[in-house]
Design a protein around this motif. Structure first.
Motif, mmCIF file in Angstrom:
data_model
loop_
_atom_site.group_PDB
_atom_site.id
_atom_site.type_symbol
_atom_site.label_atom_id
_atom_site.label_comp_id
_atom_site.label_asym_id
_atom_site.label_seq_id
_atom_site.Cartn_x
_atom_site.Cartn_y
_atom_site.Cartn_z
ATOM 1 N N ASP A 1 -28.684 -19.291 7.952
ATOM 2 C CA ASP A 1 -29.962 -19.749 7.404
ATOM 3 C C ASP A 1 -30.314 -19.020 6.112
ATOM 4 O O ASP A 1 -30.922 -19.593 5.215
ATOM 5 N N GLN A 2 -29.907 -17.753 6.037
ATOM 6 C CA GLN A 2 -30.165 -16.942 4.840
ATOM 7 C C GLN A 2 -29.066 -17.103 3.780
ATOM 8 O O GLN A 2 -29.108 -16.448 2.750
ATOM 9 N N ARG A 3 -28.088 -17.930 4.089
ATOM 10 C CA ARG A 3 -26.933 -18.176 3.216
ATOM 11 C C ARG A 3 -26.140 -16.894 2.943
ATOM 12 O O ARG A 3 -25.613 -16.688 1.855
ATOM 13 N N LYS A 4 -26.048 -16.061 3.959
ATOM 14 C CA LYS A 4 -25.247 -14.835 3.875
ATOM 15 C C LYS A 4 -23.899 -15.134 4.530
ATOM 16 O O LYS A 4 -23.578 -14.631 5.605
ATOM 17 N N VAL B 1 -14.449 -23.643 14.646
ATOM 18 C CA VAL B 1 -14.904 -24.709 13.731
ATOM 19 C C VAL B 1 -15.917 -24.143 12.744
ATOM 20 O O VAL B 1 -15.833 -24.407 11.539
ATOM 21 N N LEU B 2 -16.856 -23.363 13.236
ATOM 22 C CA LEU B 2 -17.869 -22.772 12.364
ATOM 23 C C LEU B 2 -17.232 -21.824 11.354
ATOM 24 O O LEU B 2 -17.600 -21.840 10.168
ATOM 25 N N LEU B 3 -16.253 -21.050 11.787
ATOM 26 C CA LEU B 3 -15.553 -20.160 10.863
ATOM 27 C C LEU B 3 -14.846 -20.969 9.774
ATOM 28 O O LEU B 3 -14.873 -20.601 8.596
ATOM 29 N N ALA B 4 -14.253 -22.076 10.150
ATOM 30 C CA ALA B 4 -13.612 -22.944 9.158
ATOM 31 C C ALA B 4 -14.630 -23.452 8.143
ATOM 32 O O ALA B 4 -14.368 -23.468 6.928
ATOM 33 N N THR C 1 -16.939 -23.079 2.687
ATOM 34 C CA THR C 1 -18.071 -22.846 1.789
ATOM 35 C C THR C 1 -17.779 -21.694 0.827
ATOM 36 O O THR C 1 -18.163 -21.744 -0.338
ATOM 37 N N LEU C 2 -17.077 -20.684 1.321
ATOM 38 C CA LEU C 2 -16.728 -19.528 0.485
ATOM 39 C C LEU C 2 -15.543 -19.798 -0.436
ATOM 40 O O LEU C 2 -15.187 -18.954 -1.246
ATOM 41 N N GLY C 3 -14.924 -20.969 -0.299
ATOM 42 C CA GLY C 3 -13.767 -21.301 -1.121
ATOM 43 C C GLY C 3 -12.476 -20.686 -0.620
ATOM 44 O O GLY C 3 -11.488 -20.625 -1.353
ATOM 45 N N LEU C 4 -12.467 -20.242 0.612
ATOM 46 C CA LEU C 4 -11.268 -19.642 1.213
ATOM 47 C C LEU C 4 -10.498 -20.733 1.965
ATOM 48 O O LEU C 4 -10.386 -20.717 3.188
#
Length: 91
Positions: free
Chosen positions: A30-33, A56-59, A64-67
């Motif tokens: 939620d904090q985009r951290k 799935v969430l880790l993916a 989002t991080l471009g990894l």
């Protein structure tokens, strides 16, 4: 009363820990951290590698991080646990 506490099933305690971890992860998202959320997800998945929703969430976080290679690896891990649309979309 104290004796009753000693007989709490370990699966019940694990469930409480999972709820706490999910709340912490959700708060970070939620904090985009995202880097912090990724770290906690990785730690949680070391303890519970069969947590499909966590994979799935880790993916999604890694995407989002471009990894992208790591995101694909996490999505594939989720697919090996249980084929789902979410897992296919992450891979």
């Amino acid at each position: 009363m104290l004796v009753a506490v000693l007989f709490i099933p370990s699966w019940l305690l694990a469930g409480a820990a999972e709820v706490t971890a999910r709340a912490e992860i959700q708060s970070l998202l939620d904090q985009r951290k995202y880097p912090e959320a990724e770290q906690i997800l990785v730690e949680e998945l070391r303890q519970r590698p069969q947590w499909e929703a966590g994979q799935v969430l880790l993916a999604q976080v890694r995407n989002t991080l471009g990894l992208y290679p790591l995101a694909e690896q996490s999505a594939y891990s989720a697919l090996t646990i249980r084929p789902s649309v979410d897992s296919y979309l992450g891979s």
